[in-house]
Scaffold this motif. Structure first.
Motif, PDB file in Angstrom:
ATOM      1  N   LEU A  44       1.153   4.059  -3.084  1.00  0.00           N
ATOM      2  CA  LEU A  44       0.932   5.487  -2.817  1.00  0.00           C
ATOM      3  C   LEU A  44       2.130   6.325  -3.255  1.00  0.00           C
ATOM      4  O   LEU A  44       1.979   7.354  -3.933  1.00  0.00           O
ATOM      5  N   ARG A  94       0.550  11.006  -6.343  1.00  0.00           N
ATOM      6  CA  ARG A  94      -0.331  11.770  -5.454  1.00  0.00           C
ATOM      7  C   ARG A  94       0.245  11.921  -4.054  1.00  0.00           C
ATOM      8  O   ARG A  94      -0.365  12.533  -3.189  1.00  0.00           O
ATOM      9  N   ALA A  95       1.422  11.325  -3.809  1.00  0.00           N
ATOM     10  CA  ALA A  95       1.983  11.339  -2.455  1.00  0.00           C
ATOM     11  C   ALA A  95       2.476  12.743  -2.088  1.00  0.00           C
ATOM     12  O   ALA A  95       3.159  13.409  -2.866  1.00  0.00           O
ATOM     13  N   GLU A 101       0.826  -1.210   0.000  1.00  0.00           N
ATOM     14  CA  GLU A 101       0.000   0.000   0.000  1.00  0.00           C
ATOM     15  C   GLU A 101       0.864   1.265   0.000  1.00  0.00           C
ATOM     16  O   GLU A 101       0.591   2.223  -0.728  1.00  0.00           O
ATOM     17  N   TRP A 102       1.916   1.266   0.833  1.00  0.00           N
ATOM     18  CA  TRP A 102       2.818   2.416   0.850  1.00  0.00           C
ATOM     19  C   TRP A 102       3.501   2.578  -0.509  1.00  0.00           C
ATOM     20  O   TRP A 102       3.659   3.704  -1.020  1.00  0.00           O
ATOM     21  N   ASP A 137       2.999  12.303   3.362  1.00  0.00           N
ATOM     22  CA  ASP A 137       2.880  10.869   3.045  1.00  0.00           C
ATOM     23  C   ASP A 137       4.254  10.215   3.020  1.00  0.00           C
ATOM     24  O   ASP A 137       4.447   9.110   3.553  1.00  0.00           O
ATOM     25  N   SER A 161       2.301   6.732  -6.995  1.00  0.00           N
ATOM     26  CA  SER A 161       1.048   7.093  -7.663  1.00  0.00           C
ATOM     27  C   SER A 161       1.057   8.503  -8.241  1.00  0.00           C
ATOM     28  O   SER A 161       0.181   8.869  -9.014  1.00  0.00           O
TER      29      SER A 161
END
Length: 314
Positions: A17, A22-23, A13-14, A27, A20
């Motif tokens: 992210l 969008r971090a 998951e990390w 984050d 992506s």
């Protein structure tokens, strides 16, 4: 050594992210803090990065060809040449980000994880024992009891009730009883019905019903019901005794069985090894012993990655 499955899921998951686009800075700081929580967290992050790097290698485009070779007729040939490694990369991505059997537990009434064996008593008094990586739905009404087996294997001890027949559907298989004991094994393609007590009525979409008695088994293959056979309980029902029994079984079938006892997807990088034969008796809860035997006795190479097992010829 790889991290446990829960930490791998968090690491995935990390990783998604952070890649992506969008971090935020917060984050990235949180991801770094998570990674530094413990050596196990660091190991999980490294395992996921290792697989991501492998995917990058598989999907890597070839170096530019000489200008003289860069003519239009070769464009389609080059794209076809790289379709296979890119497709392999896509398969690996799916295997990593979608844990094995995850879809089955989303809506099923009863489901087991790989390696889990679970017994369930239904409202009518019937008892089901589910092998690992199994999912099914259960419905009951005034005149009918019904199980829909999506995938996996279950032992059925059906309570007698002549007013409410008990039906099991699994792929092409249709099974009807009023009270008896039997095992249904569905790997997503073929179905095997093994009857240990009483009598079971079996059919497919086209054939007439076939009566299967105690100590008999029957297979649905290619969506068609096959001839009756004597029940090989030692092999077919070995999981109920905590065993895995293989008798000259193709390697592809062995790995299908192992996926029920471990959280690891299997991908064959070399299709020629799928038909290599395996013979042996192993503990149901020790799939690593099977892998060790395969590596020692067959010309195969096993590459272990987080949540994945890559199989090729050695």
């Amino acid at each position: 050594m790889t991290a446990d499955s829960s930490l791998l899921a968090q690491a995935r998951e990390w990783h998604v992210l952070l890649h992506s686009g969008r971090a935020t800075a917060a984050d990235r700081a949180a991801a770094s803090a998570w990674r530094c929580t413990s050596p196990a967290h660091e190991q999980a992050a490294m395992d996921v990065e290792r697989l991501w790097a492998l995917l990058g290698q598989l999907g890597e485009q070839p170096a530019s060809e000489p200008a003289a070779a860069q003519v239009r007729p070769l464009r389609r040939r080059r794209s076809l040449r790289w379709a296979v490694p890119l497709a392999s990369a896509a398969l690996l991505v799916l295997a990593l980000w979608l844990p094995q059997g995850a879809w089955m537990s989303w809506n099923a009434d009863f489901a087991t994880a790989p390696g889990e064996i679970r017994s369930v008593e239904l409202e009518d008094g019937s008892i089901l024992t589910l092998n690992g990586a199994t999912a099914l739905d259960w419905t009951i009404s005034e005149g009918r009891r019904e199980i829909r087996l999506y995938r996996g294997e279950a032992d059925f001890q059906v309570a007698k009730d002549s007013t409410r027949p008990f039906f099991v559907e699994a792929g092409p298989a249709r099974i009807r009883v009023t009270g008896t004991r039997f095992d249904v094994d569905y790997d997503g393609q073929d179905v095997v019905l093994a009857v240990t007590q009483g009598q079971v009525q079996a059919s497919d979409a086209q054939a007439q019903p076939l009566l299967v008695g105690a100590s008999q088994q029957v297979r649905w293959s290619g969506e068609r019901l096959q001839p009756l056979q004597a029940l090989d309980a030692r092999q077919q029902l070995a999981w109920q005794r905590g065993k895995l029994v293989f008798r000259a079984q193709p390697l592809s079938e062995v790995f299908t069985e192992l996926e029920r006892s471990q959280r690891q997807r299997v991908i064959f990088l070399d299709q020629s090894v799928r038909d290599l034969k395996v013979t042996g008796v192993f503990a149901h809860d020790d799939p690593q012993a099977v892998l060790r035997a395969i590596e020692s006795n067959l010309p195969v190479r096993l590459v272990r990655l987080p949540g994945l097992l890559l199989v090729s010829r050695s």
